[in-house]
Design an enzyme around this catalytic site. Structure first.
Site, short mmCIF file in Angstrom:
data_model
loop_
_atom_site.label_atom_id
_atom_site.label_comp_id
_atom_site.label_asym_id
_atom_site.label_seq_id
_atom_site.Cartn_x
_atom_site.Cartn_y
_atom_site.Cartn_z
N LYS A 22 42.74 33.44 34.14
CA LYS A 22 41.56 34.15 34.97
C LYS A 22 41.03 35.17 34.27
CE LYS A 22 42.28 36.57 38.63
NZ LYS A 22 41.77 38.05 38.87
N ASN A 23 42.37 36.36 34.20
CA ASN A 23 41.89 37.47 33.69
C ASN A 23 41.38 37.60 32.11
OD1 ASN A 23 42.60 38.73 35.99
ND2 ASN A 23 44.51 39.45 35.50
N ARG A 93 36.30 42.89 40.62
CA ARG A 93 36.57 44.17 40.08
C ARG A 93 36.29 44.15 38.56
NH1 ARG A 93 38.70 48.76 40.12
NH2 ARG A 93 39.75 49.38 38.29
N CYS A 117 40.56 43.29 44.69
CA CYS A 117 41.67 43.17 45.33
C CYS A 117 41.84 44.76 45.76
CB CYS A 117 42.92 42.67 45.01
SG CYS A 117 42.88 40.64 45.18
N ARG A 122 41.80 52.18 42.42
CA ARG A 122 41.95 51.56 40.99
C ARG A 122 40.70 52.57 40.07
NH1 ARG A 122 42.70 45.34 41.83
NH2 ARG A 122 43.11 45.20 39.32
N PRO A 123 41.05 53.59 39.61
CA PRO A 123 39.96 54.47 39.16
C PRO A 123 39.51 53.85 37.68
CG PRO A 123 41.96 55.50 38.86
CD PRO A 123 42.23 54.22 39.78
N ILE A 124 38.43 53.95 37.08
CA ILE A 124 38.22 53.63 35.81
C ILE A 124 37.76 54.73 34.91
CG2 ILE A 124 37.23 51.16 36.87
CD1 ILE A 124 34.41 52.37 36.25
N ASP A 125 38.36 56.06 35.29
CA ASP A 125 38.09 57.22 34.41
C ASP A 125 38.33 56.68 33.00
OD1 ASP A 125 40.68 56.95 35.47
OD2 ASP A 125 41.22 58.54 34.20
N GLN A 126 39.25 56.16 32.47
CA GLN A 126 39.57 55.81 31.28
C GLN A 126 38.65 54.90 30.38
OE1 GLN A 126 42.43 57.42 30.04
NE2 GLN A 126 42.24 58.44 31.68
N ASP A 305 51.31 41.93 38.38
CA ASP A 305 50.74 40.57 39.27
C ASP A 305 51.87 39.34 39.65
OD1 ASP A 305 48.27 41.70 39.11
OD2 ASP A 305 47.42 40.43 37.46
N ILE A 327 52.59 50.16 38.74
CA ILE A 327 51.21 50.23 38.28
C ILE A 327 50.22 50.56 39.48
CG2 ILE A 327 49.63 48.94 37.04
CD1 ILE A 327 52.23 49.00 35.49
N ARG A 397 40.46 33.07 44.72
CA ARG A 397 39.77 33.78 43.63
C ARG A 397 40.50 33.51 42.40
NH1 ARG A 397 39.78 39.97 45.16
NH2 ARG A 397 39.26 39.83 42.79
C1 UD1 Z 1 44.23 44.38 35.13
C2 UD1 Z 1 44.26 42.92 35.79
C3 UD1 Z 1 45.16 43.06 37.16
C4 UD1 Z 1 46.36 43.70 36.87
C5 UD1 Z 1 46.49 44.70 35.98
C6 UD1 Z 1 47.76 45.09 35.46
C7 UD1 Z 1 41.91 41.82 35.40
C8 UD1 Z 1 41.05 41.64 36.03
N1 UD1 Z 1 42.74 42.38 36.28
O1 UD1 Z 1 43.67 45.12 36.00
O2 UD1 Z 1 45.33 41.80 37.47
O3 UD1 Z 1 47.36 43.70 37.66
O4 UD1 Z 1 45.34 44.71 34.80
O5 UD1 Z 1 48.32 44.27 34.46
O6 UD1 Z 1 42.44 41.86 34.25
N2 UD1 Z 1 44.01 53.10 35.75
C9 UD1 Z 1 43.47 54.54 35.80
N3 UD1 Z 1 42.34 54.77 35.24
C10 UD1 Z 1 41.65 53.95 34.46
C11 UD1 Z 1 42.13 52.55 34.49
C12 UD1 Z 1 43.59 52.41 35.18
O7 UD1 Z 1 44.23 55.73 36.53
O8 UD1 Z 1 40.44 54.12 33.91
C13 UD1 Z 1 45.21 53.03 36.26
C14 UD1 Z 1 45.26 51.99 37.62
O9 UD1 Z 1 45.04 52.72 38.61
C15 UD1 Z 1 46.87 51.32 37.38
C16 UD1 Z 1 47.05 51.26 36.00
O10 UD1 Z 1 46.09 52.46 35.42
O11 UD1 Z 1 47.59 52.24 37.91
C17 UD1 Z 1 46.92 49.88 35.12
O12 UD1 Z 1 45.47 49.72 35.69
P1 UD1 Z 1 44.74 48.57 34.57
O13 UD1 Z 1 45.57 48.00 33.61
O14 UD1 Z 1 43.49 49.22 34.18
O15 UD1 Z 1 44.39 47.37 35.60
P2 UD1 Z 1 43.19 46.56 35.61
O16 UD1 Z 1 42.60 46.34 34.19
O17 UD1 Z 1 42.10 47.00 36.73
#
Ligand code: UD1
Length: 430
Positions: A22-23, A93, A117, A122-126, A305, A327, A397
């Site tokens: 899925k991912n 997401r 979920c 779950r920030p996306i700052d990076q 996961d 995580i 999902r």
């Molecule tokens: C993806 C997977 C999810 C899995 C996760 C970790 C998909 C659609 N989802 O989620 O199933 O649980 O990887 O293997 O592929 N973070 C920040 N800032 C950012 C991005 C991430 O602080 O900009 C933090 C997150 O809050 C978290 C960690 O980094 O603590 C890892 O997150 P990330 O690997 O980005 O998870 P997703 O890509 O959202």
């Protein structure tokens, strides 16, 4: 509302085929719109997350032709809008991948902040830091992320934490930027590698995916390809835990055993027999399992996961196990539900302390999120009596034909929508 009704106690025995990841599919379906030529994707899992995303790309104008349940032809040349509707996006997401794909191709994207979920903040700052480093202006207005650039250019980007989403998103935008990009501290998950392989098959120049330094030389455009999505390691791991928890014997087929090493090692450590074949793993458990400690980490560590599924398995093991989540901070909601089934679990900070009990008792419980929901199904199949799992919309999902696959292994499980069907099930199995 759909629910599962389960009569526990049957060991799972037999063979099960695992679908596409899925991912990986979520990123690859999105990346497919980055070329104006036609992409043929195979092994797309038929789950609601990928279906919503396919609908979202068709709403912005991409042509999506579903050839069969797992195959689709996608053409991005007809895209008429770089602004994505919130209706589709709030549900998944991974909609954030549309930012990288549209920004890379059109140098402009407008995508609402993602939902998904609720497993913690779950920030996306990076992701946004990466787009800015590539030369984009990124603003957030009324919940909408607007990213725009005259030209995208290569950059040296160091991720503050290992992020699957940021690595993939930056990789997609950088694939069509001018010059070279280096992503340091990149995620190494198999689906990151699968997306890089897919982009390379479309003509991108990406090296190092699967290590923590990814090097991307931007190309002018991408071209058509036929591509098969990698097997789903989390679906496979879920069936491995289900086999272990029910003291069953299951051959999990169509997988890449290397991707599952962290899970195989833990199951072997607690007393399962785990045999690896070229593209399958057999998991069997003959006696009560033992305790262990698990800490979630980025790949190749134990996947977050899979944390709820191993937690449910350990709820029945002999001794005290500690499961630590490093995580996401909100991934223990399943523990309260397991406690209602008689599990002895205490959550302290980011660890669950699990004193294994000899048996669980069926109860009415509710799936708090996708993987936690799968864990509760495992618990229900291992418990005495009837378990009803509400809110399985989360499970749907990410798991295709979950109940059907489990029934194929001997589980008594039905997907129902009405209370009277629960009564019917009770009569059938009594
Ligand atoms: C993806 C997977 C999810 C899995 C996760 C970790 C998909 C659609 N989802 O989620 O199933 O649980 O990887 O293997 O592929 N973070 C920040 N800032 C950012 C991005 C991430 O602080 O900009 C933090 C997150 O809050 C978290 C960690 O980094 O603590 C890892 O997150 P990330 O690997 O980005 O998870 P997703 O890509 O959202």
């Amino acid at each position: 509302m759909y629910k599962y009704v389960i009569k526990g106690g049957n060991p799972l025995v037999g063979e099960v085929e695992i679908g596409g990841a899925k991912n990986a599919a979520l990123a690859i379906v999105t990346a497919a719109i980055m070329t104006d030529e036609t992409v043929l994707l195979e092994n797309i899992p038929d789950v609601s997350d990928t279906n919503v995303l396919l609908e979202a790309i068709s709403v912005i104008g991409a042509t999506v032709e579903r050839i069969d349940r797992h195959t689709a032809r996608i053409n991005g040349s007809t895209i008429g809008s770089v602004s994505v509707d919130y209706e589709f996006i709030k549900k998944i997401r991974a909609s954030y991948y549309l930012l990288g794909a549209l920004l890379g191709k059109y140098k402009h994207a407008e995508v609402p902040l993602p939902g998904g979920c609720n497993i913690g903040s779950r920030p996306i700052d990076q992701h946004l830091k990466g787009f800015r480093a590539l030369g984009a202006t990124v603003d957030i207005n009324y919940g909408m992320i607007m990213a725009e650039a005259e030209h995208l250019h290569g950059a040296h980007i160091y991720l503050d934490m290992v992020s699957v989403g940021a690595t993939i998103n930056i990789m997609m935008a950088a694939a069509l930027a001018e010059g070279s990009t280096i992503i340091e501290n990149a995620a190494k998950e198999p689906h990151v590698v699968d997306v890089a392989n897919f982009l390379n098959a479309m003509g991108a120049n990406i090296k190092g995916a699967g290590t923590d330094v990814i090097r991307i030389k931007g190309v002018k455009k991408l071209h058509k390809v036929q591509y098969t999505i990698v097997p789903d390691m989390i679906e496979a791991g879920t069936f491995m835990c289900a086999a272990a928890a029910t003291k069953g014997d299951v051959l999990i087929k169509d997988i890449i055993p290397k991707h599952l090493e962290a899970i195989s090692a833990k199951l072997a450590e607690i007393g399962c027999d785990v045999i690896e074949f070229d593209d399958a793993i057999r998991v069997s458990a003959k006696k009560r399992l033992g305790k262990t400690h698990v800490k979630t980490l980025p790949y190749p560590g134990f996947p977050t996961d899979m944390q709820p599924q191993i937690g449910a398995t350990l709820a029945l093991a002999r001794g005290t196990s500690i499961v630590t989540e490093s995580i996401f901070e909100n991934r223990f909601k399943y523990c309260d539900e397991l406690a209602r089934m008689g599990a002895n679990i205490k959550v302290e900070g980011n660890s669950a302390i699990i004193d294994g009990v000899e048996s669980l008792k069926g109860a009415r419980i509710s799936a708090p999120d996708l993987r936690a929901g799968a864990a509760l199904v495992i618990a229900g199949m291992s418990a005495e009596g009837i378990t009803i799992v509400d809110d399985i919309v989360y499970i749907l999902r990410g798991y295709e034909r979950f109940a059907e696959k489990l029934r194929g292994l001997g589980a008594d499980i039905q997907q129902v929508s009405e209370e009277k069907e629960i009564q019917k099930f009770r009569l059938q199995v009594s």
